[in-house]
Motif scaffolding. Structure first.
Motif, PDB file in Angstrom:
ATOM      1  N   ARG A   1       0.810  -1.211   0.000  1.00 59.98           N
ATOM      2  CA  ARG A   1       0.000   0.000   0.000  1.00 59.98           C
ATOM      3  C   ARG A   1       0.848   1.268   0.000  1.00 59.98           C
ATOM      4  O   ARG A   1       0.324   2.378  -0.026  1.00 59.98           O
ATOM      5  CB  ARG A   1      -0.925   0.009   1.215  1.00 59.98           C
ATOM      6  N   LEU A   2       2.165   1.091   0.091  1.00 56.67           N
ATOM      7  CA  LEU A   2       3.039   2.267   0.170  1.00 56.67           C
ATOM      8  C   LEU A   2       3.667   2.563  -1.188  1.00 56.67           C
ATOM      9  O   LEU A   2       4.014   1.640  -1.937  1.00 56.67           O
ATOM     10  CB  LEU A   2       4.164   2.031   1.188  1.00 56.67           C
ATOM     11  N   THR A   3       3.831   3.865  -1.498  1.00 60.58           N
ATOM     12  CA  THR A   3       4.589   4.225  -2.705  1.00 60.58           C
ATOM     13  C   THR A   3       6.075   4.071  -2.390  1.00 60.58           C
ATOM     14  O   THR A   3       6.463   3.937  -1.223  1.00 60.58           O
ATOM     15  CB  THR A   3       4.318   5.693  -3.094  1.00 60.58           C
ATOM     16  N   ALA A   4       6.907   4.143  -3.443  1.00 63.16           N
ATOM     17  CA  ALA A   4       8.361   4.012  -3.239  1.00 63.16           C
ATOM     18  C   ALA A   4       8.868   5.096  -2.300  1.00 63.16           C
ATOM     19  O   ALA A   4       9.714   4.837  -1.432  1.00 63.16           O
ATOM     20  CB  ALA A   4       9.076   4.067  -4.583  1.00 63.16           C
ATOM     21  N   VAL A   5       8.342   6.326  -2.463  1.00 66.80           N
ATOM     22  CA  VAL A   5       8.773   7.435  -1.607  1.00 66.80           C
ATOM     23  C   VAL A   5       8.352   7.183  -0.156  1.00 66.80           C
ATOM     24  O   VAL A   5       9.137   7.357   0.778  1.00 66.80           O
ATOM     25  CB  VAL A   5       8.183   8.775  -2.109  1.00 66.80           C
ATOM     26  N   GLN A   6       7.106   6.714   0.024  1.00 68.05           N
ATOM     27  CA  GLN A   6       6.629   6.439   1.388  1.00 68.05           C
ATOM     28  C   GLN A   6       7.461   5.347   2.050  1.00 68.05           C
ATOM     29  O   GLN A   6       7.814   5.440   3.221  1.00 68.05           O
ATOM     30  CB  GLN A   6       5.159   6.020   1.349  1.00 68.05           C
ATOM     31  N   LEU A   7       7.783   4.318   1.276  1.00 67.66           N
ATOM     32  CA  LEU A   7       8.560   3.214   1.845  1.00 67.66           C
ATOM     33  C   LEU A   7       9.944   3.700   2.264  1.00 67.66           C
ATOM     34  O   LEU A   7      10.416   3.393   3.363  1.00 67.66           O
ATOM     35  CB  LEU A   7       8.682   2.069   0.836  1.00 67.66           C
ATOM     36  N   MET A   8      10.575   4.489   1.385  1.00 68.47           N
ATOM     37  CA  MET A   8      11.905   5.009   1.719  1.00 68.47           C
ATOM     38  C   MET A   8      11.826   5.870   2.976  1.00 68.47           C
ATOM     39  O   MET A   8      12.642   5.732   3.887  1.00 68.47           O
ATOM     40  CB  MET A   8      12.451   5.818   0.535  1.00 68.47           C
ATOM     41  N   THR A   9      10.835   6.746   3.050  1.00 66.13           N
ATOM     42  CA  THR A   9      10.671   7.600   4.226  1.00 66.13           C
ATOM     43  C   THR A   9      10.498   6.736   5.478  1.00 66.13           C
ATOM     44  O   THR A   9      11.176   6.951   6.489  1.00 66.13           O
ATOM     45  CB  THR A   9       9.422   8.500   4.069  1.00 66.13           C
ATOM     46  N   ALA A  10       9.630   5.744   5.381  1.00 70.17           N
ATOM     47  CA  ALA A  10       9.367   4.890   6.544  1.00 70.17           C
ATOM     48  C   ALA A  10      10.632   4.147   6.970  1.00 70.17           C
ATOM     49  O   ALA A  10      10.935   4.048   8.169  1.00 70.17           O
ATOM     50  CB  ALA A  10       8.251   3.902   6.215  1.00 70.17           C
ATOM     51  N   LEU A  11      11.400   3.637   5.995  1.00 68.66           N
ATOM     52  CA  LEU A  11      12.611   2.882   6.334  1.00 68.66           C
ATOM     53  C   LEU A  11      13.657   3.773   6.994  1.00 68.66           C
ATOM     54  O   LEU A  11      14.318   3.368   7.957  1.00 68.66           O
ATOM     55  CB  LEU A  11      13.206   2.239   5.079  1.00 68.66           C
ATOM     56  N   ILE A  12      13.800   4.982   6.470  1.00 69.93           N
ATOM     57  CA  ILE A  12      14.778   5.909   7.065  1.00 69.93           C
ATOM     58  C   ILE A  12      14.339   6.275   8.478  1.00 69.93           C
ATOM     59  O   ILE A  12      15.139   6.256   9.417  1.00 69.93           O
ATOM     60  CB  ILE A  12      14.930   7.179   6.190  1.00 69.93           C
ATOM     61  N   VAL A  13      13.056   6.563   8.666  1.00 69.77           N
ATOM     62  CA  VAL A  13      12.576   6.938   9.999  1.00 69.77           C
ATOM     63  C   VAL A  13      12.793   5.781  10.972  1.00 69.77           C
ATOM     64  O   VAL A  13      13.273   5.964  12.089  1.00 69.77           O
ATOM     65  CB  VAL A  13      11.091   7.368   9.966  1.00 69.77           C
TER      66      VAL A  13
ATOM     67  N   ALA B   1      10.379  14.046   7.619  1.00 72.11           N
ATOM     68  CA  ALA B   1       9.536  15.119   7.086  1.00 72.11           C
ATOM     69  C   ALA B   1      10.213  15.794   5.903  1.00 72.11           C
ATOM     70  O   ALA B   1       9.600  16.037   4.854  1.00 72.11           O
ATOM     71  CB  ALA B   1       9.261  16.142   8.184  1.00 72.11           C
ATOM     72  N   LEU B   2      11.508  16.057   6.069  1.00 70.91           N
ATOM     73  CA  LEU B   2      12.287  16.699   5.009  1.00 70.91           C
ATOM     74  C   LEU B   2      12.361  15.781   3.785  1.00 70.91           C
ATOM     75  O   LEU B   2      12.167  16.197   2.644  1.00 70.91           O
ATOM     76  CB  LEU B   2      13.689  16.981   5.559  1.00 70.91           C
ATOM     77  N   LEU B   3      12.632  14.507   4.056  1.00 74.02           N
ATOM     78  CA  LEU B   3      12.859  13.538   2.985  1.00 74.02           C
ATOM     79  C   LEU B   3      11.615  13.340   2.118  1.00 74.02           C
ATOM     80  O   LEU B   3      11.701  13.338   0.888  1.00 74.02           O
ATOM     81  CB  LEU B   3      13.286  12.207   3.608  1.00 74.02           C
ATOM     82  N   CYS B   4      10.429  13.183   2.778  1.00 70.94           N
ATOM     83  CA  CYS B   4       9.248  12.875   1.970  1.00 70.94           C
ATOM     84  C   CYS B   4       8.880  14.057   1.076  1.00 70.94           C
ATOM     85  O   CYS B   4       8.380  13.895  -0.031  1.00 70.94           O
ATOM     86  CB  CYS B   4       8.083  12.427   2.840  1.00 70.94           C
ATOM     87  N   ARG B   5       9.202  15.269   1.555  1.00 72.69           N
ATOM     88  CA  ARG B   5       8.937  16.451   0.723  1.00 72.69           C
ATOM     89  C   ARG B   5       9.968  16.575  -0.391  1.00 72.69           C
ATOM     90  O   ARG B   5       9.644  16.921  -1.535  1.00 72.69           O
ATOM     91  CB  ARG B   5       8.911  17.698   1.608  1.00 72.69           C
ATOM     92  N   LEU B   6      11.211  16.268  -0.056  1.00 68.39           N
ATOM     93  CA  LEU B   6      12.302  16.357  -1.037  1.00 68.39           C
ATOM     94  C   LEU B   6      12.112  15.314  -2.145  1.00 68.39           C
ATOM     95  O   LEU B   6      12.245  15.614  -3.338  1.00 68.39           O
ATOM     96  CB  LEU B   6      13.628  16.120  -0.307  1.00 68.39           C
ATOM     97  N   LEU B   7      11.785  14.079  -1.737  1.00 66.78           N
ATOM     98  CA  LEU B   7      11.637  12.999  -2.722  1.00 66.78           C
ATOM     99  C   LEU B   7      10.412  13.218  -3.615  1.00 66.78           C
ATOM    100  O   LEU B   7      10.352  12.706  -4.735  1.00 66.78           O
ATOM    101  CB  LEU B   7      11.543  11.641  -2.017  1.00 66.78           C
ATOM    102  N   ALA B   8       9.448  14.000  -3.116  1.00 67.93           N
ATOM    103  CA  ALA B   8       8.278  14.300  -3.937  1.00 67.93           C
ATOM    104  C   ALA B   8       8.653  15.247  -5.076  1.00 67.93           C
ATOM    105  O   ALA B   8       8.075  15.206  -6.157  1.00 67.93           O
ATOM    106  CB  ALA B   8       7.183  14.919  -3.073  1.00 67.93           C
TER     107      ALA B   8
END
Lengths: 638, 73
Positions: free
Chosen positions: A575-587, A626-633
């Motif tokens: 259910r996660l996009t690639a950006v969401q998954l990356m954000t979640a993994l980093i967090v 927070a920074l990452l998910c905005r940057l990756l978008a």
């Protein structure tokens, strides 16, 4: 040529009364030897303590094993985290202790203090030196002699010296030092029996640096105190060094020859390009061996087949006989986070194979002489974040288990370096359990590209955090002084022993904390606090990190077991996009270290530092996310 | 007379003095003292220098090298 015909070596300028360096031939009473107590049997309490002392990488541990056989235990030195292997020899009359390798009896690090205290408290010493580095190693020997400790000197690695055309006159060395000197090739078991015989003849040796007894020379028992004064220390060390070098110039001869393969390799690995290439190979093989084979295939078997299909159901059905299913004691002991279920499954099903596998790998790198060279190559970069090359070792061990690595920061010289390394480990270094799950998730969603982005982000955060701490904390990094052991084929017995000691210490240190942790989480679950916490956290994850509310559960789980957090994402992955998954993994990587790490940080670094690490991991994890998910978008690299 | 950090790989050097007392203590224990002859075995760009003495190699951080006065032998 006899000793008396040799030229007199330079004398210390500060003590004119120093007699010329002469081999002492006068009969000297041997120190009270350890008594032969064959009658007393192995059960009796050891009457004497004998300590193995020597510089790092001289083969002390191999000799310790050979002397004690398998009757050894590893215990922490009181009040510290330094491990002291102990064993019984001489039919039970003597306790033999190993000590951390040190270059001299001063207390620059915790390990050195432990070695110093053990050595000073010993009745007798077996001092191991390497035939390859006699000049370096005899400094400690002479210091032991100056302190009046009865000792036997064992010159190890005689075969390596022969290969390098180094000739040593050991009988002359014996005369100069006034203690028994024995040749040894420990890894081939040559000379071990002779050591066993000779420990009865330990002697106190000669005291030439001060020319005992001159008015300038203190008695052995006050010398240790005097050497704590920096000015006096430099003076005495200078005299001792001159004396040792003079002795060596008589007993050791080097012939110029073609460099051996070991020397060529050693030189090679100091080349930055070769170093970088080998570093890439090491990281790739680490990914394959630890990430794919051990964390994947082996853990599938140990956790899935052995634990989940075998042990855990058996434990639960046993508990079912005692408590009603669903009752509070049942849930505390045998539930999802139960003390007897989750912690056993985690410690033996996941961590044990991972830690064992990882430490075999690290011990091989260490034993063949590769790690110190990497430390040298990375020293310049590490000094920018307030560390020096030595910090490479805890940081690499952290990729295995952050909890263990936090313990191993004791090899660092200053408290400042330990603080910085501990923070970097707790916040930015993912452990092998977590890496295993993360690599698995990457394989499903992003592959190698995602893996590289993940590593690049973590690396950036590590550099930023390290530089910030370097600026905030008073002081500066200490310069590197590191001797480079020769490159060699790893000695498998050494690797086995190091791995075993590390794994045992890991089980002893970390396992009880996991038990405690799972009890805590079980209580939180039973009382409903866990759900409240997750509900409280989910707006943050939704609004700040643009993630579904359920990911909050994965974050909370990550505080118990780091891989739990990542594993929690498995269920959400589709259910996660690639950006969401990356954000979640980093967090999840940056988020609060696992409960065992927190406990070890508390124990090692104190409550204040532990709280600071804990809180900043929250802050950094959410800020970076927070920074990452905005940057990756905006930047579509995934 | 110059400092160790300015030497070139392959130079044979005699150590004159080690200025920083703490560095001196660490160096003395490893066998580096005034009057000793060493060879510069490697220079890591932006990093430590490796000196060779007999069969022994010792890496010294750049800052320590600036404190060690040497001359060519």
């Amino acid at each position: 040529m006899t000793a008396s015909q040799k030229p007199t070596p330079p004398q210390s300028p500060k003590s004119p009364a120093t007699p010329p360096l002469q081999p002492v031939t006068a009969e000297k009473p041997a120190a009270t030897p350890p008594k032969d107590t064959a009658k007393s049997g192995p059960q009796s309490t050891p009457k004497q303590v004998m300590v193995l002392a020597g510089n790092p990488n001289v083969g002390k541990s191999v000799i310790f094993n050979a002397l004690t056989g398998s009757y050894t235990t590893v215990s922490n030195y009181p009040g510290t985290t330094v491990d002291i292997p102990k064993g019984i020899i001489n039919g039970g009359s003597t306790l033999l202790q190993d000590t951390p390798g040190v270059y001299g009896l001063s207390s620059l690090t915790e390990e050195e203090s432990v070695a110093q205290q053990s050595i000073l408290a010993a009745d007798f010493i077996i001092n191991v030196v390497s035939a390859l580095s006699l000049e370096r190693d005899l400094f400690l020997t002479q210091q032991l002699i100056d302190y009046g400790k009865p000792l036997v000197l064992v010159v190890n690695q005689m075969d390596e010296a022969r290969k390098r055309h180094i000739t040593l006159d050991l009988s002359l060395l014996e005369k100069y030092l006034g203690v028994p000197v024995l040749p040894c090739i420990a890894i081939e078991n040559h000379g071990i029996d002779a050591i066993r015989e000779a420990i009865r003849q330990a002697e106190t040796g000669n005291h030439p640096p001060c020319g005992n007894p001159t008015p300038d020379c203190p008695a052995p028992d006050t010398l240790a105190q005097l050497e704590e004064d920096p000015g006096t220390q430099t003076r005495i060390y200078g005299l001792r060094r001159q004396h040792v070098n003079a002795v060596c110039s008589h007993v050791a001869a080097y012939t110029d020859q073609k460099p051996t393969l070991s020397q060529t390799l050693g030189q090679w690995f100091l080349n930055p390009i070769v170093g970088a290439l080998s570093g890439v190979i090491i990281l790739l093989s680490l990914y394959q061996i630890v990430g794919v084979w051990i964390a994947g295939d082996l853990v599938d078997f140990t956790e899935g087949t052995i634990m989940l299909d075998g042990v855990i159901p058996a434990v639960q059905s046993l508990l079912g006989l005692l408590f009603a299913e669903g009752s509070i004691p049942y849930r505390l002991l045998g539930g999802e986070f139960g003390v007897l279920t989750m912690s056993i499954q985690y410690i033996f099903g996941v961590l044990f194979p991972l830690v064992l596998g990882f430490y075999i790998y690290v011990s091989v790198l260490e034993d063949c002489g590769y790690l110190p060279r990497i430390a040298v190559l990375l020293d310049g970069a590490l000094s920018k974040i307030g560390l020096n090359g030595r910090a490479v070792i805890p940081l690499i061990i952290g990729l295995g288990c952050v909890t263990m690595a936090t313990v191993s920061t004791r090899v660092l010289t200053t408290q400042r370096e330990r603080t910085i390394t501990t923070a970097l480990l707790a916040i930015t270094v993912p452990c092998s359990a977590q890496l295993g799950v993360i690599i698995g998730l990457m394989a499903i969603t992003g592959g190698l590209k995602a893996w590289l982005v993940y590593m690049a982000i973590l690396f950036t955060i590590l550099v930023v955090l390290g530089s910030t701490l370097n600026h905030l904390l008073p002081g500066k990094s200490t310069p590197l002084v590191l001797d480079l052991p020769p490159m060699r084929m790893p000695c498998w017995r050494n690797v086995a022993r190091k791995t075993w000691v590390r794994t045992v210490v890991f089980l002893k240190e970390a396992a009880p904390l996991f038990l405690l942790g799972s009890l805590l989480v079980s209580v939180m679950q039973v009382t409903g606090f866990l759900t409240v916490f997750q509900q409280w956290l989910s707006p943050i994850t939704q609004q700040l990190l643009h993630l579904p509310g359920e990911t909050a559960q994965a974050f909370v789980m990550g505080t118990v077991r780091r891989d739990f957090g990542a594993a929690g994402l498995y269920y959400l992955a589709d259910r996660l996009t690639a950006v969401q998954l990356m954000t979640a993994l980093i967090v999840i990587t940056l988020f609060v270290p696992c409960i065992a790490s927190v406990a070890v940080i508390w124990k090692e670094r104190g409550l204040k530092e532990c709280a600071a690490v804990f809180l900043s991991s929250w802050l950094i994890a959410f800020a970076a996310g927070a920074l990452l998910c905005r940057l990756l978008a905006v930047v579509p690299i995934l | 007379m110059t400092t160790l950090d300015q030497a070139a790989v392959g130079d044979r050097l005699v150590i004159q003095t080690i200025r920083n007392p703490q560095s001196a203590i660490m160096a003395l224990r490893l066998g580096i003292a005034a009057g000793e002859q060493v060879e510069l075995a490697a220079r890591i760009p932006g990093g430590p220098l490796v000196i060779q003495r007999g069969a022994l190699q010792i890496a010294l951080g750049r800052d320590i090298c600036k404190d060690i006065e040497v001359h060519l032998s």
